[in-house]
Scaffold this active site. Structure first.
Site, mmCIF file in Angstrom:
data_model
loop_
_atom_site.group_PDB
_atom_site.id
_atom_site.type_symbol
_atom_site.label_atom_id
_atom_site.label_comp_id
_atom_site.label_asym_id
_atom_site.label_seq_id
_atom_site.Cartn_x
_atom_site.Cartn_y
_atom_site.Cartn_z
ATOM 1 N N LEU A 29 0.809 -1.216 0.000
ATOM 2 C CA LEU A 29 0.000 0.000 0.000
ATOM 3 C C LEU A 29 0.845 1.271 0.000
ATOM 4 O O LEU A 29 1.877 1.353 0.655
ATOM 5 C CB LEU A 29 -0.925 -0.003 1.218
ATOM 6 C CG LEU A 29 -1.877 -1.214 1.295
ATOM 7 C CD1 LEU A 29 -2.752 -1.114 2.546
ATOM 8 C CD2 LEU A 29 -2.734 -1.341 0.046
ATOM 9 N N HIS A 33 -3.476 4.239 -2.476
ATOM 10 C CA HIS A 33 -4.453 3.350 -1.841
ATOM 11 C C HIS A 33 -5.100 4.046 -0.637
ATOM 12 O O HIS A 33 -6.315 3.971 -0.428
ATOM 13 C CB HIS A 33 -3.769 2.080 -1.336
ATOM 14 C CG HIS A 33 -3.131 1.238 -2.400
ATOM 15 N ND1 HIS A 33 -1.774 1.099 -2.509
ATOM 16 C CD2 HIS A 33 -3.657 0.493 -3.396
ATOM 17 C CE1 HIS A 33 -1.490 0.282 -3.514
ATOM 18 N NE2 HIS A 33 -2.615 -0.090 -4.085
ATOM 19 N N LYS A 145 -6.295 6.227 -11.558
ATOM 20 C CA LYS A 145 -4.999 5.906 -12.177
ATOM 21 C C LYS A 145 -5.165 4.740 -13.149
ATOM 22 O O LYS A 145 -4.573 4.714 -14.210
ATOM 23 C CB LYS A 145 -3.983 5.551 -11.103
ATOM 24 C CG LYS A 145 -2.581 5.606 -11.624
ATOM 25 C CD LYS A 145 -1.660 4.732 -10.837
ATOM 26 C CE LYS A 145 -0.928 3.836 -11.790
ATOM 27 N NZ LYS A 145 -0.664 2.550 -11.227
ATOM 28 N N GLN A 149 -9.519 0.276 -16.216
ATOM 29 C CA GLN A 149 -10.066 -0.678 -15.244
ATOM 30 C C GLN A 149 -11.337 -0.124 -14.600
ATOM 31 O O GLN A 149 -12.352 -0.827 -14.491
ATOM 32 C CB GLN A 149 -9.011 -0.959 -14.180
ATOM 33 C CG GLN A 149 -9.523 -1.710 -12.969
ATOM 34 C CD GLN A 149 -8.426 -2.041 -11.986
ATOM 35 O OE1 GLN A 149 -7.627 -2.926 -12.230
ATOM 36 N NE2 GLN A 149 -8.371 -1.329 -10.864
ATOM 37 N N SER A 181 2.511 4.172 -7.528
ATOM 38 C CA SER A 181 2.202 2.812 -7.978
ATOM 39 C C SER A 181 3.130 1.846 -7.259
ATOM 40 O O SER A 181 4.297 2.167 -6.998
ATOM 41 C CB SER A 181 2.435 2.705 -9.489
ATOM 42 O OG SER A 181 2.499 1.341 -9.870
#
Ligand code: AMP
Length: 278
Positions: A29, A33, A145, A149, A181
């Protein structure tokens, strides 16, 4: 904060809870996140964060085996954020038998990241669907980001009438602009210094479009050439309609520029939204 490892545990924990917010992750994380969790805190008292590195969304030559697994550190980061439970299921619980049944994503799965990562979004949707079945959230948070998705997940929820609200959260960045990331950890020191160039290329396109430049193909080609000349290997840069993810037309007012590029062996993605005034 509880650590739940089995479907049985999450099911019995879920029973007497009301509204639940859910944040699926693969762990390791970072502040991106954590931002999803901060957003969730605004709406729900009960927050579940899942940590599961999902094998079926990785291609054969991708980084499934080396993907950082840092559960203890992750738990420490979540401890003071008002998270009710971490759900870190065991692989055998998630895949009790060979997976032969998959969720088929919208056709866009074959474009953008899907070109280089065939089957990736099918793996993502299948695991998100499983997690939704287990956690039964009312609301779930995903990062912008991973723009494609997010789009594909929203589409699944709409097409399958899932009673779950999907919230997209703005990309969190390092001070120099690099999108946070877990894969940034793969970068060498030198590559890390260079990595913000990806966002700079997207900003260059945004600025030009904002100034009225409609030569989208030319802008994209210039940005790709620039990055490649700086030592990147660009997978794609594309300007799309932000609502449909179809190729942008001159008439579109909400655009998104999406990019994926390799710096050394590391594949980074990023995107930038543009509101065009006509
Ligand atoms: P991952 O652990 O990479 O699967 O990511 C879990 C969730 O965190 C996904 O919804 C991602 O889009 C989101 N996420 C990852 N990086 C960022 C970031 N820099 N900013 C906001 N959300 C992010």
């Amino acid at each position: 904060m509880l650590l739940l490892n089995t479907i049985k545990d999450i099911t019995s924990w879920r029973k007497d809870k009301g509204q639940i917010a859910f944040i699926p992750t693969m762990g390791n994380l970072h502040d991106g996140h954590l931002q999803l969790i901060r957003e969730a805190q605004k709406t729900c008292n009960q927050i579940v964060v899942s940590i599961f590195v999902n094998p079926i969304q990785f291609g054969e030559n991708e980084d499934f085996s080396t993907y950082p697994r840092t559960l203890d550190e992750d738990a420490k980061k979540l401890a003071n954020l008002g998270v009710s439970a971490i759900f870190a299921p065991h692989i055998n619980d998630m895949y009790p038998r060979p997976q032969t049944l998959f969720i088929t994503p919208a056709p866009i799965e074959h474009e953008l990241c899907g070109k280089t990562r065939p089957g990736h979004f099918k793996g993502v949707l299948t695991v998100v669907n499983k997690l939704f079945n287990m956690v039964k959230p009312d609301i779930a948070y995903f990062g912008k980001k991973d723009y494609q998705q997010l789009f594909i997940i929203k589409d699944m929820v709409a097409q399958l009438n899932m009673p779950i609200e999907i919230i997209g959260v703005e990309t969190q960045r390092a001070e120099d602009g690099l999108a946070l990331s877990s894969r940034n950890g793969y970068l060498s020191k030198e590559e890390r210094t260079q990595a913000p160039q990806l966002q700079q290329a997207l900003k260059y396109i945004k600025q030009a479009v904002k100034q009225g430049n409609k030569e989208y193909d030319h802008l994209v080609t210039t940005a790709i050439q620039q990055l490649n000349s700086q030592g990147w290997q660009v997978d794609y840069i594309e300007i799309r309609n932000a609502n449909t993810l179809l190729t942008a037309t001159m008439q579109d007012t909400k655009l998104v520029v999406l990019a994926a590029a390799y710096l050394g062996k590391t594949r980074l993605i990023d995107n930038i939204e543009i509101n065009v005034a006509h």
